[in-house]
Design a protein around this motif. Structure first.
Motif, PDB file in Angstrom:
ATOM      1  N   HIS A  24      16.255  70.620 -18.180  1.00  0.00           N
ATOM      2  CA  HIS A  24      15.301  69.330 -18.685  1.00  0.00           C
ATOM      3  C   HIS A  24      15.821  68.799 -19.784  1.00  0.00           C
ATOM      4  O   HIS A  24      16.078  67.450 -20.165  1.00  0.00           O
ATOM      5  CB  HIS A  24      13.843  69.843 -18.820  1.00  0.00           C
ATOM      6  N   ARG A  25      16.073  69.454 -20.719  1.00  0.00           N
ATOM      7  CA  ARG A  25      16.739  69.285 -22.088  1.00  0.00           C
ATOM      8  C   ARG A  25      17.904  68.414 -21.924  1.00  0.00           C
ATOM      9  O   ARG A  25      18.248  67.228 -22.504  1.00  0.00           O
ATOM     10  CB  ARG A  25      16.906  70.312 -23.098  1.00  0.00           C
ATOM     11  N   THR A  26      18.953  69.030 -21.303  1.00  0.00           N
ATOM     12  CA  THR A  26      20.243  68.443 -21.160  1.00  0.00           C
ATOM     13  C   THR A  26      20.106  67.133 -20.789  1.00  0.00           C
ATOM     14  O   THR A  26      20.693  66.178 -20.970  1.00  0.00           O
ATOM     15  CB  THR A  26      21.134  69.359 -20.125  1.00  0.00           C
ATOM     16  N   PHE A  74      24.298  72.738 -13.475  1.00  0.00           N
ATOM     17  CA  PHE A  74      22.889  72.969 -13.749  1.00  0.00           C
ATOM     18  C   PHE A  74      22.161  72.300 -12.478  1.00  0.00           C
ATOM     19  O   PHE A  74      21.444  72.914 -11.853  1.00  0.00           O
ATOM     20  CB  PHE A  74      22.039  72.249 -14.740  1.00  0.00           C
ATOM     21  N   PHE A  84      23.429  73.646  -9.299  1.00  0.00           N
ATOM     22  CA  PHE A  84      22.740  75.165  -8.893  1.00  0.00           C
ATOM     23  C   PHE A  84      21.196  74.641  -8.605  1.00  0.00           C
ATOM     24  O   PHE A  84      20.420  75.527  -7.650  1.00  0.00           O
ATOM     25  CB  PHE A  84      22.874  75.951 -10.207  1.00  0.00           C
ATOM     26  N   ARG A  85      20.439  74.096  -9.385  1.00  0.00           N
ATOM     27  CA  ARG A  85      19.174  74.018  -9.138  1.00  0.00           C
ATOM     28  C   ARG A  85      18.819  73.247  -7.815  1.00  0.00           C
ATOM     29  O   ARG A  85      17.790  73.943  -7.424  1.00  0.00           O
ATOM     30  CB  ARG A  85      18.319  73.433 -10.676  1.00  0.00           C
ATOM     31  N   PRO A  93       8.895  82.032  -9.858  1.00  0.00           N
ATOM     32  CA  PRO A  93       9.819  80.610 -10.032  1.00  0.00           C
ATOM     33  C   PRO A  93      11.118  80.874 -10.394  1.00  0.00           C
ATOM     34  O   PRO A  93      11.469  82.026 -10.654  1.00  0.00           O
ATOM     35  CB  PRO A  93       8.907  79.996 -11.171  1.00  0.00           C
ATOM     36  N   LEU A  94      12.030  79.855 -10.491  1.00  0.00           N
ATOM     37  CA  LEU A  94      13.194  79.988 -10.970  1.00  0.00           C
ATOM     38  C   LEU A  94      13.125  80.309 -12.539  1.00  0.00           C
ATOM     39  O   LEU A  94      12.177  79.946 -13.240  1.00  0.00           O
ATOM     40  CB  LEU A  94      13.881  78.747 -11.186  1.00  0.00           C
ATOM     41  N   PRO A  95      14.111  81.258 -12.932  1.00  0.00           N
ATOM     42  CA  PRO A  95      13.940  81.704 -14.336  1.00  0.00           C
ATOM     43  C   PRO A  95      13.448  80.645 -15.299  1.00  0.00           C
ATOM     44  O   PRO A  95      14.236  79.589 -15.021  1.00  0.00           O
ATOM     45  CB  PRO A  95      15.148  82.378 -14.677  1.00  0.00           C
ATOM     46  N   PHE A  96      12.521  80.882 -16.300  1.00  0.00           N
ATOM     47  CA  PHE A  96      12.160  79.532 -17.006  1.00  0.00           C
ATOM     48  C   PHE A  96      13.346  79.023 -17.705  1.00  0.00           C
ATOM     49  O   PHE A  96      13.221  77.712 -18.131  1.00  0.00           O
ATOM     50  CB  PHE A  96      11.057  79.728 -17.767  1.00  0.00           C
ATOM     51  N   PRO A  97      14.148  79.652 -18.406  1.00  0.00           N
ATOM     52  CA  PRO A  97      15.229  79.070 -19.150  1.00  0.00           C
ATOM     53  C   PRO A  97      16.068  78.078 -18.639  1.00  0.00           C
ATOM     54  O   PRO A  97      16.428  77.017 -19.135  1.00  0.00           O
ATOM     55  CB  PRO A  97      15.932  80.122 -19.778  1.00  0.00           C
ATOM     56  N   TYR A  98      16.381  78.268 -17.121  1.00  0.00           N
ATOM     57  CA  TYR A  98      17.145  77.297 -16.416  1.00  0.00           C
ATOM     58  C   TYR A  98      16.554  76.072 -16.620  1.00  0.00           C
ATOM     59  O   TYR A  98      16.930  74.953 -16.782  1.00  0.00           O
ATOM     60  CB  TYR A  98      17.121  77.768 -15.200  1.00  0.00           C
ATOM     61  N   THR A  99      15.079  76.006 -16.226  1.00  0.00           N
ATOM     62  CA  THR A  99      14.407  74.645 -16.211  1.00  0.00           C
ATOM     63  C   THR A  99      14.295  74.197 -17.576  1.00  0.00           C
ATOM     64  O   THR A  99      14.707  72.707 -17.503  1.00  0.00           O
ATOM     65  CB  THR A  99      12.961  75.112 -15.845  1.00  0.00           C
ATOM     66  N   LEU A 100      14.159  74.879 -18.707  1.00  0.00           N
ATOM     67  CA  LEU A 100      14.011  74.193 -19.804  1.00  0.00           C
ATOM     68  C   LEU A 100      15.425  73.725 -20.294  1.00  0.00           C
ATOM     69  O   LEU A 100      15.527  72.457 -20.769  1.00  0.00           O
ATOM     70  CB  LEU A 100      13.559  75.355 -20.957  1.00  0.00           C
ATOM     71  N   LEU A 101      16.613  74.598 -20.094  1.00  0.00           N
ATOM     72  CA  LEU A 101      17.892  73.821 -20.425  1.00  0.00           C
ATOM     73  C   LEU A 101      18.235  72.644 -19.677  1.00  0.00           C
ATOM     74  O   LEU A 101      18.702  71.709 -20.171  1.00  0.00           O
ATOM     75  CB  LEU A 101      18.953  75.021 -20.031  1.00  0.00           C
TER      76      LEU A 101
END
Lengths: 313, 313, 313, 313, 313
Positions: free
Chosen positions: B225-227, B67, B70-71, B215-223
């Motif tokens: 941040h959570r991880t 992650f 990639f980000r 923006p970057l696809p939101f699930p990437y950001t959410l996943l």
């Protein structure tokens, strides 16, 4: 740019020229000194035993690997893009000479002297453009008159007051081209081809400025430096229990590669400087000078630059 | 954009300007507080000992590394593409000035005043275009009249009612060009070259909008941040048995790098804002203003912008 | 496309909108249920103790990391290329309008009604092209007549029988352009510029088709799914001895990130669908409509689309 | 190209179509057989206990990960570049038809029959070009006359003796274009646009040849194969002590993913073959045929190709 | 370039042709000899037991992985860019022939002999250009007269004194083109198309020079070599305690892959040499010769080059 054969065998370890050791020697020495201290005191600092297992190093190692790999690639991309841009300047300079000399007709007015021929002037101005861009990117003053010697006296004097010299020279190119077009010495179609070459040169110069003016975002540099230093300076505490007297040796090897990797990145991140691994802009400008003079039919051309002490400037 | 020398030695750890610490200080404090609590209670939570080995951290570390890497790359690519686009706007603005001034003939009608010359108007409109695009991307109102001051009074008023101001200005450019072409002041071939430059400017503006709006696809950001948060907040439980009193220190270092890496990504993912590491659009617009004014032959030009407190806007 | 602010603090863990949890909930539940079972039975399956150490996870982790990193990058590249292509369609649509309205002269025949003006027809057909391409990529029927409303009645009827509607519309564009050229309303040079814009639109449409029709090679997807599932479903057996009662929690976190990463890849691999993270083609088409209508001088334009429940279609 | 829905749940593990299992079954079987042998003999080989810890696997794992990641990306890049090139051929073929039919005027000579119209001949020759390139890349003979059926009888016969058939067809295109230009049916400006399309098709064909003729450097393939085989065949010795009876299962999973990853790379490295995961060139040629026939106004067009047993050729 | 089938099964391990073993055999032998010595002495060196755990290898492994992955990608990118450039030269050479033969009219002066036709001369000069560039990049003298045989006697003699032969040939091309233009045999529009092809060839040649003259920054090479050698030569000390008699085998495998990976990088970093894995420039030049001769209508063409001992030069 360092130009030398790859050493092999045992000489590999004693090659100093082209090594990055010079830049990192003090940090490395401090790190190894700390390792020696820790080894001699068996990891005790002021009578307090620091309990550090291998775990933190793999935890810090993860973001460090991401940082180092990322920064390495980003810096090399900047270096290689800069090299491509100067290759572009070289080839467009040659294309400009070819186009100017074959697409623009000679002046019809018989009284015009050769020195006033726009075609000759444009080819010579191309060499001035390369030198002016080089000095702008390096931030060096043109003490040897490398720019002015390629220009008419009047143009050289006028240029002195322009802040962005390469752009000023390109504007002159366009004015000469427009003048040729108005004289009917080149038709619009072919003038557009030459104008495209001028736009390409302007684009290459602007892209070089972009690389010079936009470093990597500063927090990356700061975070990476902090993480790498913490990693290396904590290392002796983590190694001393399992490695014993070999601790300083292992620390020296690890710190040499990390700090070295970081220092190479620093050098090639800003590829237009005057350090050993920066781009050999003097040599590229000389190559262009030779090609331009030969395309003008001159035979008295300067020799290509040779590396001095394995280093081409 | 932060513009400063790289600190070295011990000052490296105390540099605050350009550090990402400001953004992450509360999360980091919470994390270290938890680590302190865990250390003092020896990993017991409500009398129950949490049994966490090093294994989960290498298991979660794998997707986290993917992650983060990639980000990091995706955000930097956005930042660098945005920087390239503004470099493109800068150089095409200069090319436009060069083309307009050398490829379009002066108006033949002697009664036309200088103020009515389309060529001059197009060059000045280019500066307005850059400012209008800047305000559109930043979402800021143009309180200082940075756009209107480059336009004729009538055009400035007309522009106020247009929603997409940069596109409106480009349409005006095309109309002026068409008018010159109909007056016979530029032939079709050369008009096509200028039209290509206008298309290039439109393309750069549209690409900037694309970066701003996607923006970057939101699930990437959410996943991610959570991880990252789970990783760092579980860390004290995994470290306390093997690291003892050093646990908060190691947690602070690891959390600082992970949260810092994440926060830098947040900043440069949207490179057109007003935060410290965003692109210095004001400075780029000023550079363009200077070049445009000089190409019009004016000598009274504003100075380049200088960084304020190491930060160039 | 999900459009929302990044939640922070504790809300980060309860954000459901934009989370990928919906797609993976059943697989995740099965995995956690298995972990619970394994924890309660202390790793025994039918009285037989499965002896699984941490070793297999690092062995399988290696190819899994390569797969996940590779697929992640490849899917995001597809998504971002698709976004760029639609940005390209948007800007070339605007360029087409600008070129058609400024490079083609008005019809000289005074009896021609405005409705018959090819220029107006071409600009409106551009909006039809975007909608037709959108429906072709999504595989949706055009129930609202989004395409036909931009066309003359005759053209709309004729289009119904064409299989590749965007290509059919582009052929009509070329025929109108050829007709203008034969009427002498645009010279060859400028017609070639407009033709280049048409070629660019054809190319963008064909590239979108390529992305739609060429998924990632299927064995990659199959291998990755198998490896990820084996990894996560074997995980409880490897964790139960060292993690005890925390096993289901750790399994849940690891499986959530792996399955989530995989599910995001599935969504953005095919960016033209109607799922939450797919491209907002409706919004992009609306933006183009507004710009085209404004370039025709109309003031009664529809409003931009707004996200519904954080989701822009 | 495999075209099928992604299986889910338990069916995921039994999907055979599109699986890479067929290519690797013998190597995999040998590996599992060795693992069984090692498990039954408790790691003893000829009464000698091979002492292999987990260490060698992480040591060999490092270069193996670099190799696999590198080769994976390089092979996929080749595959995707090849797919882009055929997308390019498709769209330039359509552009060629559009340009030929709208930019070249009809023959003025009333006695010329429709069959002799160069425009029609050029559009049909485009289909022949695609088929000829397909057969050249696949190394297959054109047994069905897929090329000749699109050509005049004379041209088809003449082509038989040419070694590079696509290049021969392009030369004919250029000759027809030159003939139209000499007849005054297309002016130089528009002829240059069509010539650019021909250059684009020549470039795409040459790039396909480059991909076909330049495999990855052979030592990479050899080194990777050797390292992967050594890794997997040594694996049972390293696992047997800690995993016991589960050794063959874990070996099977690990070997399946490594050999599978390697075999997918082999298939897509050469994307122009006739294997299941190669590019569906037949389907792309058919799509082009349909578009070309429709642009000629024909209504009797063949249907698109459908996948046979989930596989599109 | 090595051209051979991929060996499988047990033959995989005995394939020597195309293996990199030749270049690294002495370093590898020294490393294995050290491993044998360490195994026999049980890790004692001069009665002193070196205490090396597995930890240093994972610490050095981190920067080593970054280095190897980075260098691998950078070298392959150079190789593949070089291959693309020669593919470009091939296709632009063909395009040049097509353009010269179809866009330039035959000389009207009936007394001009065929040998004096500029069109024929330009096509043949294209073959000379490819050979001249090949010799310049390889640094080989043209002992077989591969360049001169394609030129008029006078031109071949004149070329002997030019330092940059490819550039000299391109200038001649431009002069012939200008001469045709002045004779009215090609109009400006089409001459600009041909000039663009000449610029493309000049650009490809300059990019090849850039790759030849700009190696990877030397400190990268030096750092990587040092780290890899330290890693492999320290390896026996770290393995001997846990692996016993198998130490030399594991060291041989690890060192073979690391040194091999490094040696492949060395070969393809400079892709224009004469080593087994360098680009087959002779074969590419021959392909171009055949295509050029066939486009001139000649039937007596040389055969394509075949690999000798699996190696195509």
């Amino acid at each position: 740019m360092i130009v030398r054969e790859r050493p092999s065998g045992i000489r590999l370890f004693f090659a100093m020229r082209g090594s990055i050791l010079g830049q990192i020697k003090w940090t490395l020495a401090a790190n190894v000194a700390l390792a020696l201290l820790v080894t001699l005191s068996h990891g005790r600092l002021f009578e307090y035993k620091l309990q550090v297992s291998a775990l933190p190093f793999s935890l810090i190692g993860l973001p460090l690997a991401i940082f180092l790999g990322f920064r390495n690639n980003a810096c090399y991309d900047r270096y290689w893009e800069a090299r491509k841009l100067w290759g572009d300047i070289l080839l467009r300079g040659r294309s400009l000479a070819r186009q100017v000399l074959t697409l623009i007709d000679a002046p019809t007015d018989a009284t015009a002297e050769a020195a006033l021929d726009e075609r000759r002037r444009m080819v010579r101005r191309m060499a001035a453009f390369a030198h002016a861009l080089k000095h702008q990117l390096r931030g060096t003053p043109d003490v040897d008159g490398q720019v002015a010697r390629w220009l008419d006296r009047g143009e050289g004097d006028a240029l002195a007051s322009v802040s962005n010299k390469p752009a000023g020279l390109m504007l002159r190119m366009a004015q000469d081209l427009a003048s040729c077009r108005r004289q009917g010495r080149v038709d619009s179609m072919l003038a557009a081809s030459i104008d495209a070459t001028l736009s390409g040169l302007t684009a290459a110069a602007a892209s070089c400025e972009r690389i010079k003016n936009s470093p990597l975002p500063f927090p990356y540099t700061l975070l990476l430096h902090r993480t790498a230093h913490l990693y290396c300076f904590l290392l002796p505490f983590g190694l001393v229990d399992s490695m014993g007297a070999l601790t300083p040796v292992v620390v020296a090897i690890v710190a040499y590669t990390f700090f070295g990797l970081d220092a190479v990145g620093d050098e090639i991140e800003e590829p237009f400087g005057l350090r050993a691994n920066d781009l050999p802009l003097d040599a590229i400008c000389r190559t262009l000078e030779i090609d331009l003079l030969q395309s003008l039919g001159e035979t008295d051309v300067p020799p290509p630059l040779e590396p001095v002490d394995c280093c081409l400037m």
